[in-house]
Design an enzyme around this catalytic site. Structure first.
Site, PDB file in Angstrom:
ATOM      1  CD  GLU A 194      36.472  45.405  41.499  1.00  0.00           C
ATOM      2  OE1 GLU A 194      36.055  46.574  41.578  1.00  0.00           O
ATOM      3  OE2 GLU A 194      36.993  44.929  40.470  1.00  0.00           O
ATOM      4  CD  GLU A 238      35.077  42.038  37.906  1.00  0.00           C
ATOM      5  OE1 GLU A 238      35.425  43.153  37.457  1.00  0.00           O
ATOM      6  OE2 GLU A 238      34.238  41.893  38.808  1.00  0.00           O
TER       7      GLU A 238
END
Ligand code: AHR
Length: 535
Positions: free
Chosen positions: A206, A340
């Site tokens: 991220e 994820e």
């Protein structure tokens, strides 16, 4: 108007109520027997491989995901092998975990691997997740030992945000070098002479947010540098089994994320011999409202229906990013890696909010099946996925409390799907019907089929409807459907859970059906997940 049968030869005024009563009876009988769905499996056709890596796990240094969940230390009274819980290892072996992503998540971009090697570990902090002490007693060797004990493969995420290419390159040399370099000697002195296998490398996490707030252009240049210098030296991974490098990808469907995918994929299209990219990650949680999240237990049909409607958006998200990837990589060399995914609810009352502790109910089992089916339908592009997270965090497989352990409904779905690992997708057509609750309408039934590595034809059918059973009439082209054998999972309520005290509320039960007059019909309970092989 009516046929002159003795039954209907009655005064006109009594015919209508009688017909109405019959119609009502028929309706009730149908509802009791379940809705009928025709499902056609075309076994003469096959699609992409449903990669076993779609059933991957994610284990971050977060809450009790690692400490207590996996690692209790060699001196613990909880039975362990070199500090790793035996009960957890046995449970994970049974679901054939193909890969485990570690050490994060957001944690990865603050992780410095040297803190977790050698006899003296540095004690640091975990500012992302509760600000607690990170003892670093679970480091590289412990992770690799764990991977070996459960029979899995390592997906290591290196620190791009607060690390350097040198630090990451040295970590890989430490783990994989066969030659007598200083780092290899250090690894040997720390107990492992043979090089470790690192099949999957995540470069940052991220990076648009907790991984360093980078622009896509800045991240792309970081990725190129890391891809060049962070090398795998394991001799067993030079020709075959080459390490796959996975870039940070989008975290949603808005233009910010499509721009990210465009930039990274355009960069990939122009890549030269000196760097490589094999995967682009996608993060997508099912969450209703980040400020006021749904509860993971004690809910009704309203929250069941809304949450499942939300989770089905995964399909559109994958389609959107796949379409961009197709522009720059029509041969689909770069995998979309959903590393994820899963449900994200409000923390359980009394728990540390930074530990992301939640319950896991029958709704999560249905949600897991729906997502796994979406991945399978996109298996030509989606070749890896990692549910968040393996133990004690978010949509976990396992919950522990000191010496106690319980397997969640999601765990059992992963167990039931084992036959789909490395199977070959087989197209299914069905008229799914509709389940409507309030202003939410969902497909009543979802299904996938595949040819397993065992040569059998496997079928999964999810009955999303929490109120009505469904009768699935199975037709198979290019194969037979004389019977079905497998397991089905349901429970009394949409929010049924397994607890330490009552661990068997949501567990799979044996399921079988035989064809009658050439027709195989599967009767599936409301809110159920069923996996069968067809005979
Ligand atoms: O899984 C919890 C967190 O969610 C991860 O650390 C991060 O990557 C994501 O935002």
């Amino acid at each position: 108007m009516y046929p002159k049968s003795p039954l209907l030869a009655k005064p006109a005024r009594s015919v209508a109520p009688a017909r109405f009563a019959i119609a009502l009876l028929t309706l009730f009988a149908t509802l009791a027997a379940g809705q009928t769905v025709e499902l056609a499996v075309d076994a003469s056709k096959s699609g992409a491989k449903i990669d076993r890596n779609l059933f991957g796990q994610f284990a971050e240094h977060l809450g009790h995901g690692i400490y207590d969940g996996i690692w209790v230390g060699p001196d613990s009274s909880i039975p362990n092998t070199r500090g790793i819980r035996k009960d957890v290892v046995a449970a994970l072996k049974a679901i054939k975990v193909p890969n485990v992503r570690w050490p994060g998540g957001c944690f990865a971009d603050g992780y410095h691997w040297r803190n977790g090697t050698g006899s003296k570990r540095s004690v640091t902090l975990n500012p992302d997740w509760g600000g607690v002490i990170e003892p670093n007693t679970f480091g590289t060797h412990e992770f690799m030992d764990f991977i070996e004990q459960i029979g899995s493969e390592a997906y290591v995420s290196v620190n791009v945000g607060s690390g350097t290419p040198r630090e990451a390159a040295e970590w890989l040399e430490y783990m994989t070098a066969p030659e007598a370099t200083t780092l290899r000697k250090e690894r040997t002195a720390n107990g492992h002479a043979a090089p470790y296998k690192v099949p999957y490398l995540g470069i940052g996490n991220e990076s648009w947010d907790c991984g360093g707030n980078m622009t896509p252009e800045y991240y792309l240049s970081q990725f190129r540098i890391h891809s060049r210098f962070v090398r795998n030296y394991n001799p067993a991974q030079q020709e075959n089994d080459k390490m796959l490098r996975i870039a940070v990808g989008p975290g949603g469907g808005e233009s910010r994320w499509t721009d990210w995918t465009e930039t990274i994929m355009k960069g990939y299209q122009q890549h030269t011999w000196s760097w490589e990219m094999n995967g682009l990650s996608l993060h997508n949680y099912t969450v209703m409202n980040w400020q006021d999240k749904f509860k993971s237990e004690g809910f009704g049909q309203d929250e069941y229906a809304k949450f499942l409607a939300e989770t089905l958006k995964m399909d559109g998200l994958i389609a959107k990013h796949s379409a961009i990837m197709d522009k720059y990589d029509p041969q689909k060399k770069v995998a979309l890696v959903v590393d994820e995914w899963g449900s994200w609810y409000a923390p359980l009352p009394g728990s540390n909010p930074g530990f992301l502790v939640q319950q896991n109910s029958l709704r999560d089992a249905v949600l897991a099946a729906l997502n796994l089916n979406i991945f399978a339908r996109h298996a030509d592009r989606v070749r890896m996925a990692n549910i968040a997270q393996m133990i004690n965090v978010l949509q976990a497989m396992i919950l522990t409390d000191k010496e106690k352990m319980v397997l969640t409904p999601t765990y059992y779905v992963f167990k039931m799907y084992v036959p789909f690992q490395d199977s070959t997708f087989v197209p299914v057509t069905l008229d799914a019907g509709k389940y409507t609750h309030g202003d939410v309408t969902l497909p009543r039934v979802d299904a996938i089929a595949a040819k397993g590595t065992d040569g059998k034809l496997w079928l999964e059918v999810t009955n999303v409807d929490p109120n009505q059973a469904v009768e699935v009439q199975v037709k198979v082209t290019g194969g037979s459907a004389k019977g079905a054998v497998g397991e089905t999972l349901t429970a009394p309520r949409v929010d049924s859970i397994n607890t330490f005290e009552a661990p068997n509320t949501v567990i799979p039960r044996p399921y079988s059906a035989k064809a009658s007059s050439g027709q195989l019909t599967l009767r599936l309970e409301p809110k159920s997940v069923t996996v069968v092989s067809l005979e």
